[in-house]
Scaffold this active site. Structure first.
Site: not given
Ligand SMILES: [Zn+2]
Length: 160
Positions: A55, A57, A85, A88
């Site tokens: 992801h 982040e 999430c 992250c």
């Molecule tokens: Zn994430």
């Protein structure tokens, strides 16, 4: 940590939104993140979403940890279009980044994606993840003024 002005919050989130649009133009999911220097103004790095285990982040937090000392990152802000999430948030925590600014909430995205196989939303608020740590991470978000902007690239995207 230096407080961010409302004007900076909106401007940085819109720039993260532009990173998300760029990711989408590269056939990736439309999420984007920035790393802000301790001045709350200088953008040190930008990162769009790569794939479901990389992801924006978490990838940006790893880049940050590889390039800056922890004492410096404790004064930095990770800006992201959506609430991070659990993966992250965990990576942000371990990178030692001091503050997170996000635009819209995971739950607002879930309402758009439904149970999309490429985005099986992991419903665990980032504040809950950070609350289990030994180090404080400041969280700002959601930001009502930009929620529609953050959601815009997702309208229709997940129904393709
Ligand atoms: Zn994430």
């Amino acid at each position: 940590m230096k407080p961010l002005a409302d004007e900076q919050i909106v401007r940085h989130l819109r720039r993260a939104g532009a990173v998300a649009e760029r990711a989408m133009a590269m056939a990736r999911h439309p999420f984007g993140a920035l790393l802000l220097a301790p001045d709350g103004e200088t953008v040190l790095a930008e990162q769009g979403n790569i794939d479901t285990v990389n992801h924006a982040e978490s990838t940006l937090a790893r880049t940050a940890a590889a390039n800056y000392p922890g004492a410096y990152l404790a004064q930095c802000t990770l800006v992201t279009t959506f609430e991070p999430c659990a993966m992250c948030a965990g990576t942000i925590y371990w990178a030692g980044i001091g503050r997170v600014l996000y635009g819209a909430q995971e739950s607002q995205l879930l309402a758009l994606t439904g149970s999309h196989p490429e985005n099986p939303t992991l419903s665990l608020p980032c504040r809950e993840v950070f609350a289990r740590g030994q180090r404080a991470v400041e969280v700002i978000g959601p930001v009502a003024a930009v929620c529609d902007d953050m959601l815009a690239p997702h309208q229709g995207f997940w129904r393709r």
